[in-house]
Design an enzyme around this catalytic site. Structure first.
Site, PDB file in Angstrom:
ATOM      1  N   ASP A   1       7.411   7.746 -20.654  1.00 38.43           N
ATOM      2  CA  ASP A   1       7.683   7.834 -22.083  1.00 38.43           C
ATOM      3  C   ASP A   1       9.161   7.536 -22.314  1.00 38.43           C
ATOM      4  O   ASP A   1       9.918   7.307 -21.362  1.00 38.43           O
ATOM      5  CB  ASP A   1       7.254   9.196 -22.647  1.00 38.43           C
ATOM      6  CG  ASP A   1       7.985  10.387 -22.039  1.00 38.43           C
ATOM      7  OD1 ASP A   1       9.132  10.246 -21.559  1.00 38.43           O
ATOM      8  OD2 ASP A   1       7.406  11.492 -22.053  1.00 38.43           O
TER       9      ASP A   1
ATOM     10  N   TYR B   1       5.257  14.538 -22.053  1.00 38.16           N
ATOM     11  CA  TYR B   1       4.624  14.406 -20.737  1.00 38.16           C
ATOM     12  C   TYR B   1       3.736  13.169 -20.609  1.00 38.16           C
ATOM     13  O   TYR B   1       2.843  13.138 -19.762  1.00 38.16           O
ATOM     14  CB  TYR B   1       3.836  15.672 -20.374  1.00 38.16           C
ATOM     15  CG  TYR B   1       4.689  16.911 -20.410  1.00 38.16           C
ATOM     16  CD1 TYR B   1       5.638  17.155 -19.422  1.00 38.16           C
ATOM     17  CD2 TYR B   1       4.568  17.828 -21.453  1.00 38.16           C
ATOM     18  CE1 TYR B   1       6.440  18.286 -19.464  1.00 38.16           C
ATOM     19  CE2 TYR B   1       5.366  18.964 -21.501  1.00 38.16           C
ATOM     20  CZ  TYR B   1       6.299  19.184 -20.505  1.00 38.16           C
ATOM     21  OH  TYR B   1       7.092  20.300 -20.549  1.00 38.16           O
ATOM     22  N   ALA B   2       3.968  12.161 -21.420  1.00 42.13           N
ATOM     23  CA  ALA B   2       3.187  10.919 -21.337  1.00 42.13           C
ATOM     24  C   ALA B   2       3.811  10.021 -20.273  1.00 42.13           C
ATOM     25  O   ALA B   2       4.466   9.017 -20.566  1.00 42.13           O
ATOM     26  CB  ALA B   2       3.134  10.227 -22.694  1.00 42.13           C
ATOM     27  N   ASN B   3       3.623  10.435 -19.031  1.00 42.27           N
ATOM     28  CA  ASN B   3       4.171   9.743 -17.871  1.00 42.27           C
ATOM     29  C   ASN B   3       3.139   9.788 -16.759  1.00 42.27           C
ATOM     30  O   ASN B   3       2.369  10.742 -16.665  1.00 42.27           O
ATOM     31  CB  ASN B   3       5.431  10.453 -17.343  1.00 42.27           C
ATOM     32  CG  ASN B   3       6.454  10.732 -18.405  1.00 42.27           C
ATOM     33  OD1 ASN B   3       7.078   9.826 -18.920  1.00 42.27           O
ATOM     34  ND2 ASN B   3       6.629  12.004 -18.750  1.00 42.27           N
TER      35      ASN B   3
ATOM     36  N   HIS C   1       6.191  19.481 -13.808  1.00 37.03           N
ATOM     37  CA  HIS C   1       7.025  18.402 -14.342  1.00 37.03           C
ATOM     38  C   HIS C   1       8.322  18.216 -13.553  1.00 37.03           C
ATOM     39  O   HIS C   1       8.754  17.076 -13.329  1.00 37.03           O
ATOM     40  CB  HIS C   1       7.335  18.654 -15.823  1.00 37.03           C
ATOM     41  CG  HIS C   1       8.032  17.512 -16.491  1.00 37.03           C
ATOM     42  ND1 HIS C   1       7.492  16.251 -16.580  1.00 37.03           N
ATOM     43  CD2 HIS C   1       9.237  17.441 -17.101  1.00 37.03           C
ATOM     44  CE1 HIS C   1       8.332  15.450 -17.213  1.00 37.03           C
ATOM     45  NE2 HIS C   1       9.399  16.150 -17.543  1.00 37.03           N
TER      46      HIS C   1
ATOM     47  N   HIS D   1       0.833  -1.201   0.000  1.00 34.85           N
ATOM     48  CA  HIS D   1       0.000   0.000   0.000  1.00 34.85           C
ATOM     49  C   HIS D   1       0.871   1.255   0.000  1.00 34.85           C
ATOM     50  O   HIS D   1       1.795   1.365   0.791  1.00 34.85           O
ATOM     51  CB  HIS D   1      -0.920  -0.021   1.222  1.00 34.85           C
ATOM     52  CG  HIS D   1      -1.912   1.082   1.235  1.00 34.85           C
ATOM     53  ND1 HIS D   1      -2.270   1.723   2.390  1.00 34.85           N
ATOM     54  CD2 HIS D   1      -2.629   1.666   0.243  1.00 34.85           C
ATOM     55  CE1 HIS D   1      -3.167   2.656   2.111  1.00 34.85           C
ATOM     56  NE2 HIS D   1      -3.397   2.636   0.814  1.00 34.85           N
TER      57      HIS D   1
END
Length: 131
Positions: A28, A120-122, A98, A20
């Site tokens: 990316d 920014y594909a994270n 970011h 947890h």
């Protein structure tokens, strides 16, 4: 041999070992991986596999309590932002700058690097519990 689900042994072990609030990063191709954080590199070519494909597969097998993404994704990459909102419609999504996102990745159990080639594909997935 497993019959279904994620066959990658590194990812299967990572997911089985999560507790947890532990975090993993779906990244990316360009996101830097902090020293000391294991990288599971899935990138085959630019764009393959993509962020969406990998994120969906991980989300299918992981209890995700919340998600963190860079706030820039909403203006710079609205398609990926919409994907995150749809995929995690039942979870809270925190948006942070970011630079703060990159710092937060240093606490992750691992970074799963995709071949994604859009900005920014994270995301950081925070583990929940099944009960």
């Amino acid at each position: 041999m497993k019959k279904h689900g994620i066959l990658n042994s590194h990812i299967a072990k990572l997911l089985a070992d999560l507790g947890h609030t532990d975090t993993i990063v779906i990244a990316d191709a360009g996101l830097p991986v902090p020293p000391g954080v294991p990288k599971i590199d899935l990138a085959l070519t630019l764009g393959t596999p993509g962020f969406r494909e990998v994120t969906k597969l991980i989300a299918d097998e992981m209890v995700v309590e919340k998600v963190t993404a860079a706030q820039e994704i909403e203006s710079v990459n609205p398609g990926q932002a919409a994907f995150l909102k749809a995929e995690f419609s039942n979870q809270k999504i925190d948006y942070i700058p970011h630079e703060a996102f990159k710092k937060a990745t240093s606490q992750a159990k691992a970074v799963i690097r995709t071949g994604e080639a859009t900005p920014y594909a994270n995301c950081i997935l925070h583990a929940g519990v099944i009960f």
